[in-house]
Design a protein around this motif. Structure first.
Motif, PDB file in Angstrom:
ATOM      1  N   ILE A  76      48.193 -38.638 -21.820  1.00 42.49           N
ATOM      2  CA  ILE A  76      49.189 -38.554 -20.751  1.00 42.49           C
ATOM      3  C   ILE A  76      50.107 -39.762 -20.800  1.00 42.49           C
ATOM      4  O   ILE A  76      51.340 -39.644 -20.782  1.00 42.49           O
ATOM      5  CB  ILE A  76      48.503 -38.438 -19.374  1.00 42.49           C
ATOM      6  N   PHE A  77      49.504 -40.954 -20.874  1.00 39.94           N
ATOM      7  CA  PHE A  77      50.294 -42.170 -21.009  1.00 39.94           C
ATOM      8  C   PHE A  77      51.126 -42.126 -22.290  1.00 39.94           C
ATOM      9  O   PHE A  77      52.312 -42.457 -22.276  1.00 39.94           O
ATOM     10  CB  PHE A  77      49.374 -43.398 -21.038  1.00 39.94           C
ATOM     11  N   GLY A  78      50.513 -41.700 -23.383  1.00 39.03           N
ATOM     12  CA  GLY A  78      51.221 -41.640 -24.652  1.00 39.03           C
ATOM     13  C   GLY A  78      52.401 -40.690 -24.610  1.00 39.03           C
ATOM     14  O   GLY A  78      53.497 -41.016 -25.086  1.00 39.03           O
ATOM     15  N   GLY A  79      52.202 -39.518 -24.014  1.00 37.13           N
ATOM     16  CA  GLY A  79      53.278 -38.544 -23.938  1.00 37.13           C
ATOM     17  C   GLY A  79      54.450 -39.036 -23.097  1.00 37.13           C
ATOM     18  O   GLY A  79      55.615 -38.900 -23.483  1.00 37.13           O
ATOM     19  N   LYS A  80      54.141 -39.628 -21.947  1.00 38.96           N
ATOM     20  CA  LYS A  80      55.196 -40.160 -21.084  1.00 38.96           C
ATOM     21  C   LYS A  80      55.927 -41.314 -21.760  1.00 38.96           C
ATOM     22  O   LYS A  80      57.147 -41.465 -21.622  1.00 38.96           O
ATOM     23  CB  LYS A  80      54.606 -40.628 -19.742  1.00 38.96           C
ATOM     24  N   THR A  81      55.169 -42.136 -22.487  1.00 44.47           N
ATOM     25  CA  THR A  81      55.779 -43.277 -23.167  1.00 44.47           C
ATOM     26  C   THR A  81      56.697 -42.821 -24.294  1.00 44.47           C
ATOM     27  O   THR A  81      57.783 -43.381 -24.494  1.00 44.47           O
ATOM     28  CB  THR A  81      54.686 -44.217 -23.708  1.00 44.47           C
ATOM     29  N   ILE A  82      56.277 -41.809 -25.036  1.00 42.61           N
ATOM     30  CA  ILE A  82      57.132 -41.263 -26.085  1.00 42.61           C
ATOM     31  C   ILE A  82      58.442 -40.760 -25.480  1.00 42.61           C
ATOM     32  O   ILE A  82      59.536 -41.045 -25.994  1.00 42.61           O
ATOM     33  CB  ILE A  82      56.413 -40.131 -26.842  1.00 42.61           C
ATOM     34  N   TYR A  83      58.327 -40.025 -24.382  1.00 41.14           N
ATOM     35  CA  TYR A  83      59.531 -39.523 -23.712  1.00 41.14           C
ATOM     36  C   TYR A  83      60.434 -40.673 -23.278  1.00 41.14           C
ATOM     37  O   TYR A  83      61.647 -40.669 -23.543  1.00 41.14           O
ATOM     38  CB  TYR A  83      59.138 -38.676 -22.502  1.00 41.14           C
ATOM     39  N   CYS A  84      59.845 -41.689 -22.617  1.00 40.81           N
ATOM     40  CA  CYS A  84      60.633 -42.812 -22.100  1.00 40.81           C
ATOM     41  C   CYS A  84      61.273 -43.602 -23.230  1.00 40.81           C
ATOM     42  O   CYS A  84      62.446 -43.987 -23.155  1.00 40.81           O
ATOM     43  CB  CYS A  84      59.740 -43.724 -21.253  1.00 40.81           C
ATOM     44  N   SER A  85      60.519 -43.825 -24.302  1.00 40.97           N
ATOM     45  CA  SER A  85      61.017 -44.624 -25.404  1.00 40.97           C
ATOM     46  C   SER A  85      62.183 -43.949 -26.111  1.00 40.97           C
ATOM     47  O   SER A  85      63.211 -44.579 -26.391  1.00 40.97           O
ATOM     48  CB  SER A  85      59.888 -44.893 -26.399  1.00 40.97           C
ATOM     49  N   PHE A  86      62.024 -42.651 -26.412  1.00 41.27           N
ATOM     50  CA  PHE A  86      63.118 -41.943 -27.068  1.00 41.27           C
ATOM     51  C   PHE A  86      64.314 -41.789 -26.138  1.00 41.27           C
ATOM     52  O   PHE A  86      65.468 -41.816 -26.597  1.00 41.27           O
ATOM     53  CB  PHE A  86      62.640 -40.588 -27.581  1.00 41.27           C
ATOM     54  N   MET A  87      64.053 -41.641 -24.858  1.00 42.39           N
ATOM     55  CA  MET A  87      65.143 -41.601 -23.891  1.00 42.39           C
ATOM     56  C   MET A  87      65.900 -42.925 -23.889  1.00 42.39           C
ATOM     57  O   MET A  87      67.142 -42.958 -23.909  1.00 42.39           O
ATOM     58  CB  MET A  87      64.591 -41.305 -22.496  1.00 42.39           C
ATOM     59  N   LEU A  88      65.160 -44.044 -23.888  1.00 39.75           N
ATOM     60  CA  LEU A  88      65.787 -45.371 -23.912  1.00 39.75           C
ATOM     61  C   LEU A  88      66.616 -45.559 -25.185  1.00 39.75           C
ATOM     62  O   LEU A  88      67.778 -45.991 -25.129  1.00 39.75           O
ATOM     63  CB  LEU A  88      64.706 -46.450 -23.824  1.00 39.75           C
ATOM     64  N   SER A  89      66.027 -45.224 -26.325  1.00 42.60           N
ATOM     65  CA  SER A  89      66.755 -45.366 -27.596  1.00 42.60           C
ATOM     66  C   SER A  89      67.978 -44.460 -27.626  1.00 42.60           C
ATOM     67  O   SER A  89      69.044 -44.854 -28.105  1.00 42.60           O
ATOM     68  CB  SER A  89      65.825 -45.038 -28.767  1.00 42.60           C
ATOM     69  N   GLY A  90      67.829 -43.242 -27.104  1.00 42.30           N
ATOM     70  CA  GLY A  90      68.945 -42.307 -27.082  1.00 42.30           C
ATOM     71  C   GLY A  90      70.079 -42.771 -26.191  1.00 42.30           C
ATOM     72  O   GLY A  90      71.260 -42.626 -26.537  1.00 42.30           O
ATOM     73  N   ILE A  91      69.740 -43.354 -25.050  1.00 44.28           N
ATOM     74  CA  ILE A  91      70.765 -43.861 -24.133  1.00 44.28           C
ATOM     75  C   ILE A  91      71.523 -45.019 -24.774  1.00 44.28           C
ATOM     76  O   ILE A  91      72.752 -45.110 -24.674  1.00 44.28           O
ATOM     77  CB  ILE A  91      70.130 -44.297 -22.795  1.00 44.28           C
ATOM     78  N   ILE A  92      70.787 -45.900 -25.463  1.00 42.83           N
ATOM     79  CA  ILE A  92      71.445 -47.022 -26.146  1.00 42.83           C
ATOM     80  C   ILE A  92      72.356 -46.515 -27.261  1.00 42.83           C
ATOM     81  O   ILE A  92      73.483 -46.996 -27.430  1.00 42.83           O
ATOM     82  CB  ILE A  92      70.401 -48.011 -26.682  1.00 42.83           C
ATOM     83  N   LEU A  93      71.897 -45.518 -28.011  1.00 44.26           N
ATOM     84  CA  LEU A  93      72.752 -44.920 -29.034  1.00 44.26           C
ATOM     85  C   LEU A  93      74.012 -44.321 -28.409  1.00 44.26           C
ATOM     86  O   LEU A  93      75.116 -44.431 -28.961  1.00 44.26           O
ATOM     87  CB  LEU A  93      71.980 -43.843 -29.797  1.00 44.26           C
ATOM     88  N   PHE A  94      73.846 -43.687 -27.261  1.00 40.97           N
ATOM     89  CA  PHE A  94      74.987 -43.116 -26.537  1.00 40.97           C
ATOM     90  C   PHE A  94      75.983 -44.212 -26.156  1.00 40.97           C
ATOM     91  O   PHE A  94      77.194 -44.063 -26.342  1.00 40.97           O
ATOM     92  CB  PHE A  94      74.497 -42.382 -25.282  1.00 40.97           C
ATOM     93  N   PHE A  95      75.452 -45.318 -25.622  1.00 42.15           N
ATOM     94  CA  PHE A  95      76.328 -46.440 -25.267  1.00 42.15           C
ATOM     95  C   PHE A  95      77.058 -46.970 -26.503  1.00 42.15           C
ATOM     96  O   PHE A  95      78.245 -47.283 -26.448  1.00 42.15           O
ATOM     97  CB  PHE A  95      75.516 -47.571 -24.634  1.00 42.15           C
ATOM     98  N   GLU A  96      76.327 -47.083 -27.620  1.00 38.68           N
ATOM     99  CA  GLU A  96      76.930 -47.619 -28.840  1.00 38.68           C
ATOM    100  C   GLU A  96      78.059 -46.737 -29.357  1.00 38.68           C
ATOM    101  O   GLU A  96      79.046 -47.230 -29.916  1.00 38.68           O
ATOM    102  CB  GLU A  96      75.854 -47.794 -29.914  1.00 38.68           C
TER     103      GLU A  96
END
Length: 284
Positions: A76-96
């Motif tokens: 559960i922790f792993g799944g939520k963390t994967i979602y959050c991490s890829f979301m964070l990376s995706g948002i930064i890519l969007f900003f870039e």
């Protein structure tokens, strides 16, 4: 209710990722402040290889730690963390790509450090409070928190200290010291925010309307209470004392109810930073 809770989890985690991304991309990275974390390591690597986007670097470094998080903390922790991490990376890519920043927003590094750390610390605390993390060294911090029982903020400090040392070697002593200050600030801010999220009120009540108050607590607030007998030191009258733990909104409702039925009631209130057990946080 379970589906509703999952939706709330994802919404809160997404909001946390947005706060971290804004603080990191617009305030910390332009000033080369690597205050720990995979994001800090990405800032260091990006300074040597600027052609590699930070978002890509973060995604690449997350994969190994994802596996550790799933195996050690749980799926559960792993799944939520994967979602959050890829979301964070995706948002930064969007900003870039869409809203890139070429230089720091101002010449005042310290104020940008403070704003950046507040934003990232708040975002990380949102994720931690929903049994997730933004990934990277936050996973290591969660493991330290689970097994060594340090506060999550202190665990983040321990996990990120080495990256701050690398920042000193990469960006020089001045920016390295900024990174160190940011790391300590981040540790404190995360703990303070999480304490605020989980704060409850321990209420002690002495009232002649004890039956009505207990019924309101159990039926209207859906909480339990403990009652015990006491004797007044001055009057030596027998009293019934009610003790309950509620959140802030429930306390306001309880206070207003007591005010309506017994203005002579005696109430004491204490802030409680953590409550474990049925109806609150599960005992780990």
């Amino acid at each position: 209710m379970l589906m509703k809770e999952k939706i709330i989890d994802m919404a809160v985690i997404t909001l946390g990722a947005i706060f971290v991304a804004v603080g990191l991309y617009y305030f910390l990275a332009p000033n080369e402040i690597a205050a720990g974390g995979i994001s800090g390591l990405a800032i260091i690597i990006n300074s040597y290889f600027p052609s590699i986007p930070m978002g890509i670097l973060m995604i690449g470094m997350e994969i190994i730690l994802f596996t550790a998080g799933i195996l050690i903390i749980g799926p559960i922790f792993g799944g939520k963390t994967i979602y959050c991490s890829f979301m964070l990376s995706g948002i930064i890519l969007f900003f870039e790509k869409v809203m890139p920043i070429q230089k720091p927003l101002s010449d005042d590094i310290f104020i940008q450090l403070v704003i950046g750390i507040i934003l990232t610390g708040f975002g990380m605390s949102l994720a931690f409070n929903r049994n997730a993390s933004t990934g990277g060294t936050d996973i290591i911090a969660k493991i330290i928190n689970k097994y060594l029982k340090f506060n999550i903020g202190k665990s983040v400090l321990m996990a990120d200290a080495l990256i701050t040392v690398f920042a000193i070697g990469t960006f020089g002593i001045e920016k390295g010291m900024y990174a160190l200050v940011g790391l300590v600030m981040n540790s404190i801010i995360i703990d303070r925010f999480i304490e605020g999220f989980n704060m409850c009120k321990q209420i002690t009540i002495i009232s002649s309307e004890k039956e009505a108050i207990m019924e309101f607590i159990m039926k209207d607030l859906d909480r339990s209470a403990t009652i015990y007998d006491a004797k007044g030191a001055f009057t030596e009258d027998e009293k019934t004392v009610i003790m309950t733990v509620v959140d802030t909104k429930q306390f306001i409702r309880l206070r207003e109810f007591i005010k309506k039925i017994d203005k002579r009631a005696f109430i004491t209130v204490q802030n409680v930073h953590e409550v474990l057990g049925e109806g609150f946080i599960e005992i780990a």
